[in-house]
Scaffold this active site. Sequence first.
Site, PDB file in Angstrom:
ATOM      1  N   CYS A 134       1.185  -1.254   0.235  1.00 20.11           N
ATOM      2  CA  CYS A 134      -0.170   0.031  -0.255  1.00 20.11           C
ATOM      3  C   CYS A 134       0.456   1.128  -0.578  1.00 20.11           C
ATOM      4  CB  CYS A 134      -1.058   0.346   1.099  1.00 20.11           C
ATOM      5  SG  CYS A 134      -1.789   1.790   1.182  1.00 20.11           S
ATOM      6  N   CYS A 137      -0.657   3.767   2.262  1.00 19.70           N
ATOM      7  CA  CYS A 137      -0.130   4.030   3.332  1.00 19.70           C
ATOM      8  C   CYS A 137       1.365   4.432   3.827  1.00 19.70           C
ATOM      9  CB  CYS A 137      -0.461   2.502   4.237  1.00 19.70           C
ATOM     10  SG  CYS A 137      -1.970   1.887   3.397  1.00 19.70           S
ATOM     11  N   ASP A 138       1.942   3.689   3.035  1.00 19.15           N
ATOM     12  CA  ASP A 138       3.372   3.728   3.502  1.00 19.15           C
ATOM     13  C   ASP A 138       4.573   4.455   2.943  1.00 19.15           C
ATOM     14  OD1 ASP A 138       2.272   1.978   5.524  1.00 19.15           O
ATOM     15  OD2 ASP A 138       2.839  -0.186   4.255  1.00 19.15           O
TER      16      ASP A 138
END
Length: 306
Positions: A134, A137-138
Amino acid sequence: MEEVKVLIIGSGPAGYTAAIYTSRANLQPVLYEGIEPGGQLTTTTDVENFPGYPEGVSGPQMMAEMRQQAERFGADIRTGMVTSVDLSSRPFHVIVDGQRELMAESLIIATGASARYLGLPSETKYRGQGVSACATCDGFFYRKKDVAVVGGGDTACEEATYLASLCRKVYLIVRKPFLRASKAMQERVFRTPNIEVLFEHNTAEVLGDESGVTGALLRKSDGSEQKIDISGFFLAIGHHPNTELFADQLALDAEGYIITEGNSSKTNVEGVFAAGDVQDPHYRQAITAAGSGCIAALDCERFLLR
Ligand code: NDP
């Protein structure tokens, strides 16, 4: 046999939010957590884009807190895997862990989706330490660093361009000699100077040390090998919704996602609602999953009050 008003299957943000709402509505929900309590977020590190956490929060902590919040209002959260459901008549007949039977007046399905991984042992070893599925997200953790994205579809192109805005360099590792993504997305990739597309390359191994990912060993279709130095290794080779249990009983789209009616959480079976990634191939965020868990709880409550 035990009878429950609301049975929630799945314990990500969608399932827990549905549990918070239905328990506050005094519907005494029972939630089965499934094989990965807390869902996909338990495999990420910090979550910095969920409103209400100005300093960020770790994925596992956020899920533990959502669980606690649901329990505070009386949700009955249980360890166990729903192994079979019969949606042909109501109340629905459900079997947990292959043995325990119960009847549910209504069902909220929040079983999520799982990112596809290549299946390399080295990829598993560094999951959460540089290996991620992701970018939204990261990606932030790899600012000004070099990273790689695997895949040739729209997600891979979208993630590569997103990462290119943060990172110094992005390698896009594509197994075929062409991209599968839409033309517009491809053009965006080719126009971005810090993305290098490596066609006909496969990943032989993710390399790393105690600090996490340090590189990847790539193998070209002619057998030649190349090592790239990277700090982040992002998979974008698709997701699969966890809908095997419902395959012949609910309307699913071609990819296996549960089809819901309009903006609601209603499935084609009355009394069965779906929330979160299991019905959302597009957004896949914790906040959208939580929002859809709320929608499912409200739809379910209205259904039961009828
Ligand atoms: P896709 O299935 O479209 O693409 C998956 C990609 O991963 C393909 O390039 C595939 O390669 C590659 N792949 C699969 N397995 C492996 C493997 N083992 N090793 C290396 N590469 C592999 O998935 P997406 O998540 O990209 O997209 C899903 C759907 O969502 C699509 O319909 C897409 O159009 C849509 N979408 C739309 C967006 C938008 O419009 N903004 C954004 C994101 C997704 P190969 O081509 O060789 O099979």
